[in-house]
Design a protein around this motif. Structure first.
Motif, short mmCIF file in Angstrom:
data_model
loop_
_atom_site.label_atom_id
_atom_site.label_comp_id
_atom_site.label_asym_id
_atom_site.label_seq_id
_atom_site.Cartn_x
_atom_site.Cartn_y
_atom_site.Cartn_z
N ILE B 130 0.37 -19.40 -1.68
CA ILE B 130 1.16 -18.17 -1.63
C ILE B 130 0.55 -17.14 -2.58
O ILE B 130 0.38 -15.96 -2.24
CB ILE B 130 2.62 -18.44 -2.01
CG1 ILE B 130 3.30 -19.16 -0.84
CG2 ILE B 130 3.37 -17.16 -2.35
CD1 ILE B 130 4.69 -19.64 -1.14
N VAL B 131 0.14 -17.59 -3.77
CA VAL B 131 -0.50 -16.69 -4.72
C VAL B 131 -1.84 -16.23 -4.19
O VAL B 131 -2.18 -15.05 -4.28
CB VAL B 131 -0.69 -17.40 -6.07
CG1 VAL B 131 -1.28 -16.44 -7.08
CG2 VAL B 131 0.61 -17.96 -6.56
N TRP B 132 -2.58 -17.16 -3.63
CA TRP B 132 -3.91 -16.78 -3.14
C TRP B 132 -3.83 -15.78 -1.99
O TRP B 132 -4.71 -14.94 -1.84
CB TRP B 132 -4.70 -18.03 -2.72
CG TRP B 132 -5.36 -18.64 -3.91
CD1 TRP B 132 -4.84 -19.56 -4.76
CD2 TRP B 132 -6.67 -18.33 -4.43
NE1 TRP B 132 -5.74 -19.86 -5.76
CE2 TRP B 132 -6.87 -19.12 -5.58
CE3 TRP B 132 -7.69 -17.47 -4.02
CZ2 TRP B 132 -8.05 -19.07 -6.33
CZ3 TRP B 132 -8.86 -17.43 -4.76
CH2 TRP B 132 -9.04 -18.21 -5.90
N ARG B 133 -2.77 -15.86 -1.20
CA ARG B 133 -2.62 -14.83 -0.15
C ARG B 133 -2.57 -13.43 -0.75
O ARG B 133 -3.04 -12.47 -0.15
CB ARG B 133 -1.35 -15.09 0.67
CG ARG B 133 -1.55 -16.12 1.76
CD ARG B 133 -0.23 -16.55 2.32
NE ARG B 133 0.48 -15.43 2.92
CZ ARG B 133 0.66 -15.30 4.23
NH1 ARG B 133 0.20 -16.21 5.04
NH2 ARG B 133 1.31 -14.27 4.71
N TYR B 134 -1.96 -13.35 -1.94
CA TYR B 134 -1.90 -12.04 -2.58
C TYR B 134 -3.17 -11.71 -3.34
O TYR B 134 -3.55 -10.55 -3.45
CB TYR B 134 -0.66 -11.94 -3.46
CG TYR B 134 0.56 -11.87 -2.59
CD1 TYR B 134 0.89 -10.67 -1.96
CD2 TYR B 134 1.32 -12.99 -2.31
CE1 TYR B 134 1.97 -10.61 -1.09
CE2 TYR B 134 2.40 -12.94 -1.46
CZ TYR B 134 2.72 -11.74 -0.85
OH TYR B 134 3.77 -11.68 0.02
N VAL B 135 -3.85 -12.76 -3.85
CA VAL B 135 -5.16 -12.53 -4.47
C VAL B 135 -6.09 -11.92 -3.41
O VAL B 135 -6.90 -11.03 -3.69
CB VAL B 135 -5.74 -13.84 -5.02
CG1 VAL B 135 -7.19 -13.66 -5.47
CG2 VAL B 135 -4.89 -14.36 -6.18
N PHE B 140 -3.72 -4.69 -2.26
CA PHE B 140 -3.24 -4.90 -3.63
C PHE B 140 -3.85 -6.12 -4.31
O PHE B 140 -3.50 -6.43 -5.44
CB PHE B 140 -1.72 -5.06 -3.62
CG PHE B 140 -1.01 -4.00 -2.84
CD1 PHE B 140 -1.18 -2.66 -3.16
CD2 PHE B 140 -0.19 -4.34 -1.77
CE1 PHE B 140 -0.53 -1.68 -2.42
CE2 PHE B 140 0.46 -3.36 -1.03
CZ PHE B 140 0.28 -2.03 -1.36
N GLY B 141 -4.75 -6.82 -3.61
CA GLY B 141 -5.25 -8.10 -4.12
C GLY B 141 -6.14 -7.97 -5.35
O GLY B 141 -6.88 -7.00 -5.51
N ALA B 142 -6.07 -9.00 -6.21
CA ALA B 142 -6.85 -8.99 -7.44
C ALA B 142 -8.34 -9.16 -7.15
O ALA B 142 -9.18 -8.61 -7.87
CB ALA B 142 -6.36 -10.11 -8.36
N TYR B 145 -9.93 -5.97 -6.20
CA TYR B 145 -9.91 -5.13 -7.39
C TYR B 145 -11.08 -5.48 -8.30
O TYR B 145 -11.82 -4.61 -8.75
CB TYR B 145 -8.58 -5.30 -8.11
CG TYR B 145 -8.45 -4.52 -9.40
CD1 TYR B 145 -8.42 -3.13 -9.38
CD2 TYR B 145 -8.37 -5.18 -10.62
CE1 TYR B 145 -8.31 -2.40 -10.55
CE2 TYR B 145 -8.25 -4.47 -11.80
CZ TYR B 145 -8.22 -3.08 -11.76
OH TYR B 145 -8.11 -2.38 -12.94
N LEU B 146 -11.27 -6.79 -8.55
CA LEU B 146 -12.38 -7.23 -9.40
C LEU B 146 -13.72 -6.87 -8.77
O LEU B 146 -14.64 -6.41 -9.45
CB LEU B 146 -12.31 -8.74 -9.64
CG LEU B 146 -11.17 -9.24 -10.52
CD1 LEU B 146 -11.22 -10.75 -10.67
CD2 LEU B 146 -11.21 -8.57 -11.89
N SER B 148 -14.34 -4.42 -6.88
CA SER B 148 -14.57 -2.98 -6.88
C SER B 148 -15.38 -2.54 -8.10
O SER B 148 -16.06 -1.52 -8.08
CB SER B 148 -13.24 -2.22 -6.81
OG SER B 148 -12.56 -2.34 -8.04
#
Lengths: 269, 299
Positions: B130-135, B140-142, B145-146, B148
């Protein structure tokens, strides 16, 4: 100098490994919608515990938590008894074809468990156990891996202890119950831990055999919630935190036993 | 000799009492089901036979033939191989790298690092996915972002068929590397220190020592880990089930996921068990090949 480089690299790996957990915890404490922003926020501005309260009041999470706990402890209880008896017999009893029988068990471990899923499902259905806790507990009551672990450990118990008890007139069952089980305590903790965590974390089998949502285990309930509340990032994160806390706590307290199990499991015959 | 073994052998009633229960469970829920699955794979057992067993017919190798003729089967096979061939070595390499770090004499706070590296192994896959889906979230994923910061434009990790399998592989490596890391650490610690001391005396560099001592001495451990990893990775299921449901456009559909869908969604039980045995044969061949490669490398 080398100390700084090596420890520095180890730190970076640790941060990358831990980041998903950190994000899980911090997002679970954000107000609704606050996790879906760009750039991503790694810490909440204010602590909001409403998702945890929601999960327990509206989403019935306590019920799923209890299901998971009953099933996991049930499997641990029965599997410790059956596997310790079997493993002890394979280590210390003398009977014809013992080695062959054990070899058959070991080599069958290469058969992927998925092969058995449909027949086991049909069998449980005929026994009327589908949609009960027993559908998970009964097939988990004994395992080849468990018998193997106990057997490896029981080898180290000296025969003289058993012989002495026999001379004193102890029956086989008394020897097992009064001498072997107490001596096997460390490996029983290891096996219990593996079994508990394996059952708690299992997803595929509970998904198949538990059809009524009130019987769901936490992982199944979580996966189900996710399909309904796909927009509620923060709520789902809180659900994830609650799901992994029990296994983390158990692991932190008993990690020594867990690591020993990995080592014993990787010993080749 | 013969007399002695007879005299010493345990009474059959004790053998039955101690081995009976566990072997009965293993027989009922493992050996007999394997046999039943094998028989079922030659029948057309489906939802109609489920309600009335008289509809069951023997169909020979038809299930196997239709699997081999089905494009979806080949897609799932290709995806599974992709996962095993790319994810397996990556996973073993990550475990070895982490083990070398932990085993380095220069490392500080070793127990803390060991614990953190191990955490993903013990956590519930459904929860962390579930967390990785958002990563992996494209907006909005981390991860994006990293990335970028190094000038990579946003990737739709789980929505783009070219990136969905790499995303699953990253998750699997992250989740699993700690387990084999512990086995590698034990393997590293069993290499005698004198080997390294002798090599340094003769002026061998750290890299030379790694190639000439560490790698050969670790070979049995590496073989064991590779086989265990390969067997486990061929059974890929939960990661794509929770992350992508096999999509987009079947790009993460694994054999087990396909088997699950055929068996438990459409109740094509005969067909599904045939898939299970095809998977078994593939795993068996893979294991034998790895043993063979190792033997050739030893000679």
């Amino acid at each position: 100098m080398k100390k700084f480089i090596v420890t520095g690299i180890a730190c970076i790996v640790a941060i990358l490994t831990f980041m998903p957990f950190m994000w899980m915890i911090s997002a679970s404490l954000m107000p609704r919608g606050a996790a879906n922003v760009y750039p991503p926020k790694f810490f909440p501005d204010t602590l909001d515990f409403s998702h945890y309260i929601d999960l327990f009041t509206r989403m019935n999470l306590a019920n799923y938590f209890l299901n998971s706990l009953i099933i996991s402890l049930g499997v641990v209880f029965f599997s410790l008894i059956l596997n310790s008896m079997g493993g002890y017999a394979f280590a210390k009893f003398r009977f014809a074809k013992k080695k062959t029988l054990f070899k058959v068990l070991l080599s069958s471990m290469i058969i992927p468990g998925q092969v058995t899923m449909l027949p086991v499902f049909l069998l449980l259905k005929n026994l009327g156990l589908i949609n009960t806790y027993w559908a998970i507990i009964v097939p988990g009551m004994a395992s080849i891996f468990g018998i193997f672990l106990i057997r490896q450990f029981a080898f180290s118990i000296p025969d003289s202890v058993i012989e002495a008890a026999k001379i004193d007139g102890a029956t086989e069952f008394q020897i097992y119950y009064k001498i072997i089980l107490p001596l096997c305590k460390p490996i029983l903790v290891t096996l219990g831990l593996f079994t508990f965590m394996g059952t708690w974390n299992d997803f595929l089998w509970p998904l198949i055999v538990l059809t009524d949502s009130t019987k769901y285990t936490l992982p199944v309930a979580l996966s189900n919630l996710m399909s309904e509340h796909v927009q509620d990032t923060e709520l789902m994160m809180a659900g994830s935190v609650i799901t992994i806390i029990p296994v983390l706590v158990v692991f932190l307290f008993l990690q020594k036993y867990y690591l020993k199990g990995i080592m014993m499991g990787s010993v080749k015959e | 000799m013969g007399y002695k073994t007879i005299r010493n052998s345990t009474h059959w009633s004790a053998v039955l009492l101690f081995l009976g229960p566990s072997l009965a469970v293993i027989c009922c829920f493992f050996f007999l089901p394997v046999l039943a699955a094998f028989l079922l794979s030659f029948t057309d057992f489906d939802i109609y036979s489920l309600s009335n067993i008289n509809y069951l017919r023997f169909v020979g190798f038809n299930n196997y033939i239709s699997a081999l003729q089905s494009p979806v089967f080949w897609t799932s096979l290709k995806n599974t191989f992709y996962f095993v061939v790319a994810g397996g070595p990556l996973s073993v390499a990550a475990s070895l790298g982490a083990a070398l770090l932990l085993n380095s004499k220069f490392i500080k706070f070793k127990p803390v690092f060991r614990l953190v590296y191990f955490l993903p192994v013990v956590t519930t896959l459904v929860a962390v996915s579930i967390v990785w889906r958002y990563v992996y979230h494209p907006k909005f994923g981390a991860l994006n972002y990293l990335l970028s910061f190094v000038g990579v434009s946003p990737v739709d990790w789980l929505g783009d068929p070219n990136f969905s399998m790499p995303a699953i592989i990253i998750l699997a490596v992250w989740k699993n590397f700690g387990y084999n890391m512990m086995i590698f650490v034990a393997g590293l610690q069993s290499i005698p220190v004198d080997y390294y001391e002798a090599a340094s005396m003769e002026g061998a560099s750290g890299w030379q020592q790694f190639i000439k001592i560490t790698i050969p001495m670790l070979a049995p451990t590496t073989l064991f880990i590779s086989i265990i990893t390969m067997i486990g990775y061929f059974q890929l299921f939960a990661e794509p089930y929770v992350m992508t449901q096999g999509g987009p456009v079947n790009s993460t559909l694994s054999i087990v996921l396909y088997m699950y869908q055929e068996g438990f969604r459409w109740w094509n039980i005969g067909y599904s068990t045939a898939l299970a045995f095809l998977l078994f044969v593939i795993i068996l061949i893979g294991t034998l090949v790895q043993f063979r490669l190792q033997k050739d490398a030893d000679n």
